[in-house]
Each structure stands twice: as C-alpha cells, then as structure tokens.
Motif scaffolding. Structure first.
Motif, short mmCIF file in Angstrom:
data_model
loop_
_atom_site.label_atom_id
_atom_site.label_comp_id
_atom_site.label_asym_id
_atom_site.label_seq_id
_atom_site.Cartn_x
_atom_site.Cartn_y
_atom_site.Cartn_z
N LEU A 120 0.83 -1.22 0.00
CA LEU A 120 0.00 0.00 0.00
C LEU A 120 0.86 1.26 0.00
CD1 LEU A 120 -2.77 -1.20 2.47
CD2 LEU A 120 -3.04 -0.76 0.01
N VAL A 121 1.95 1.24 0.75
CA VAL A 121 2.87 2.40 0.74
C VAL A 121 3.46 2.58 -0.65
CG1 VAL A 121 5.10 3.24 1.60
CG2 VAL A 121 3.39 2.35 3.20
N GLU A 122 3.86 1.46 -1.29
CA GLU A 122 4.40 1.54 -2.65
C GLU A 122 3.38 2.11 -3.63
OE1 GLU A 122 5.57 -2.44 -3.58
OE2 GLU A 122 7.24 -2.44 -2.15
N GLN A 123 2.09 1.89 -3.35
CA GLN A 123 1.02 2.40 -4.21
C GLN A 123 0.63 3.83 -3.86
OE1 GLN A 123 -0.50 0.69 -6.84
NE2 GLN A 123 1.19 -0.70 -6.52
N GLY A 124 1.31 4.42 -2.87
CA GLY A 124 1.00 5.78 -2.45
C GLY A 124 -0.24 5.86 -1.57
N GLN A 125 -0.61 4.77 -0.96
CA GLN A 125 -1.80 4.67 -0.11
C GLN A 125 -1.39 4.60 1.36
OE1 GLN A 125 -4.97 4.76 -1.31
NE2 GLN A 125 -4.21 4.96 -3.39
N GLU A 126 -0.73 5.67 1.83
CA GLU A 126 -0.19 5.67 3.19
C GLU A 126 -1.29 5.54 4.24
OE1 GLU A 126 0.76 7.89 0.85
OE2 GLU A 126 2.86 7.35 0.55
N ALA A 127 -2.42 6.20 4.08
CA ALA A 127 -3.50 6.14 5.07
C ALA A 127 -4.01 4.70 5.20
CB ALA A 127 -4.63 7.09 4.69
N ALA A 128 -4.22 4.06 4.07
CA ALA A 128 -4.68 2.67 4.10
C ALA A 128 -3.61 1.77 4.72
CB ALA A 128 -5.02 2.19 2.70
N ALA A 129 -2.35 2.06 4.42
CA ALA A 129 -1.25 1.27 4.99
C ALA A 129 -1.23 1.39 6.50
CB ALA A 129 0.08 1.72 4.40
N LEU A 130 -1.49 2.58 7.03
CA LEU A 130 -1.52 2.76 8.48
C LEU A 130 -2.67 2.00 9.13
CD1 LEU A 130 -0.56 6.54 8.79
CD2 LEU A 130 0.81 4.55 9.50
N VAL A 131 -3.82 1.99 8.48
CA VAL A 131 -4.97 1.24 8.99
C VAL A 131 -4.63 -0.26 9.06
CG1 VAL A 131 -7.33 0.50 8.47
CG2 VAL A 131 -6.70 2.91 8.25
N VAL A 132 -4.06 -0.76 7.99
CA VAL A 132 -3.70 -2.18 7.92
C VAL A 132 -2.61 -2.50 8.94
CG1 VAL A 132 -2.59 -3.92 6.45
CG2 VAL A 132 -4.45 -2.51 5.54
N ALA A 133 -1.60 -1.65 9.02
CA ALA A 133 -0.50 -1.89 9.95
C ALA A 133 -0.99 -1.87 11.39
CB ALA A 133 0.59 -0.85 9.74
N ALA A 134 -1.86 -0.91 11.73
CA ALA A 134 -2.39 -0.84 13.09
C ALA A 134 -3.18 -2.09 13.43
CB ALA A 134 -3.28 0.40 13.23
N HIS A 135 -3.97 -2.56 12.47
CA HIS A 135 -4.73 -3.79 12.70
C HIS A 135 -3.78 -4.99 12.86
CE1 HIS A 135 -8.51 -5.99 12.67
NE2 HIS A 135 -7.91 -6.91 11.94
N GLY A 136 -2.72 -5.00 12.10
CA GLY A 136 -1.76 -6.09 12.17
C GLY A 136 -1.04 -6.15 13.52
N LEU A 137 -0.93 -5.01 14.20
CA LEU A 137 -0.29 -5.01 15.51
C LEU A 137 -1.13 -5.74 16.55
CD1 LEU A 137 1.08 -1.37 15.64
CD2 LEU A 137 2.39 -3.48 15.38
N ASP A 138 -2.44 -5.83 16.31
CA ASP A 138 -3.32 -6.52 17.24
C ASP A 138 -3.41 -8.02 17.00
OD1 ASP A 138 -3.93 -4.13 18.50
OD2 ASP A 138 -5.63 -3.72 17.19
N VAL A 139 -2.79 -8.49 15.93
CA VAL A 139 -2.83 -9.92 15.59
C VAL A 139 -1.73 -10.62 16.36
CG1 VAL A 139 -2.55 -11.61 13.73
CG2 VAL A 139 -3.78 -9.48 13.30
N GLU A 140 -2.09 -11.73 17.00
CA GLU A 140 -1.07 -12.47 17.74
C GLU A 140 -0.27 -13.35 16.81
OE1 GLU A 140 -2.40 -14.42 21.25
OE2 GLU A 140 -3.72 -12.77 21.76
#
Length: 184
Positions: free
Chosen positions: A164-184
């Motif tokens: 997503l960052v490579e696609q210039g979609q930083e906001a979406a990347a942050l949403v995905v990354a934040a969600h990924g931090l909650d995954v065990e």
C-alpha cells in the motif's frame, strides 16, 4: 543416477533425497507451465517424468502440472472466479497442493494474467499473495476490507502495508499496519 545408488545409501538419506526431489519437481513444474506446449510435448514430458519416478524420484507436482495443464476444469473455474472450499481441486488435495498453487501463481504473474492470479490466490487460500496483488492492481479498498474482515497473520498485514505504501496509499497502509499489531 539415483537408481544406481546402494539401497542403504538411499534409505539413510531418504529425507534429503525426498526434499531435493520435491524442489526439483516444483522447478520442473514451473518451467513446464511457463511454456506453450503441444499435446505431443505434454505426452512426452508425462512419460519422461514417469520414467524418472521409476528411478525413485517422487515428482508428483510436475506430473500433476502436466496432467492438469491449464485446462483442468476446477483450475479453470477457480481462475475464473469460482471460489469454493475445494479451491482448484476435484476431490482430495495432494500434499503438494500449496506448492503447486505457488508455482501457478508465479507463472500467472509473469504472464501478466492478474485477474486469474487474484482469483486463483483467493481460491487456493493464498491470502497474503491475494491481498498484495489486489492492492498492487489498484483494488485497494477491496484489499483493505478483506484483510480487516478475514484477518491474516501479522506478516501478511505487514506485507500488505508495504504494498500500500508503494502504491501511495499511506493512510490505508496505516490502517492495515495498526490492525496487524493486534494480531497475535
């Protein structure tokens, strides 16, 4: 030359030989699936692989790739978007089904067959590859929604965020990354 080895040597190294044969079979399958082979060439390769298998090499993935080719009905249906619990298989999946899916996906990607890649990745449960190709092909909203709804491993969330960052979609990347931090 494996058939010429002493029996004790084969038995003592069965795991190593089996792993090497699996790797060789996957590489052979990918090389063959990358070609535009005639029916006669497919038959020749099928016979050749059968000969090698008689010499103690288990090349099931290559034999299956040749036998199913690209016109195997469940595979065609999966690449066309018919997503079901069987994936691209009729009946029981062989132990190398995931590896063959990866081989097919690499070939589809090289050939630029993106829609078929996306469909097959989804059908075969290759979630990370499915999400990354969705995002990479511009289907960002679908990729993010799917990732958030169906969850994935933390490494898949990270990989998707990078795409997503490579696609210039930083906001979406942050949403995905934040969600990924909650995954065990």
């Amino acid at each position: 030359g494996i058939g010429d080895l002493d029996e004790w040597l084969i038995e003592g190294n069965e795991d190593v030989l089996s792993e090497a044969a699996d790797t060789l079979a996957a590489l052979l399958a990918e090389a063959l699936l990358s070609q535009d082979l005639s029916e006669e060439q497919l038959d020749w390769w099928s016979a050749r692989i059968a000969d090698w298998e008689e010499d103690l090499l288990a090349l099931g993935i290559a034999q299956t790739a040749i036998q199913q080719w690209w016109d195997y009905p469940p595979l065609v249906a999966a690449m066309g978007g018919d997503i079901n619990e069987r994936g691209a298989w009729e009946g029981e999946r062989p132990y190398y089904a995931d590896e063959l899916a990866l081989v097919r996906l690499r070939v589809l990607k090289r050939q630029g067959r993106i829609k078929e890649y996306i469909n097959l990745a989804e059908a075969e449960g290759q979630t990370g590859l499915f999400l990354n190709m969705l995002a990479g092909s511009g289907q960002v909203e679908r990729a993010v929604a799917y990732a958030l709804q169906y969850g994935a491993s933390s490494s898949e969330f990270l990989s998707l965020a990078k795409v997503l960052v490579e696609q210039g979609q930083e906001a979406a990347a942050l949403v995905v990354a934040a969600h990924g931090l909650d995954v065990e």
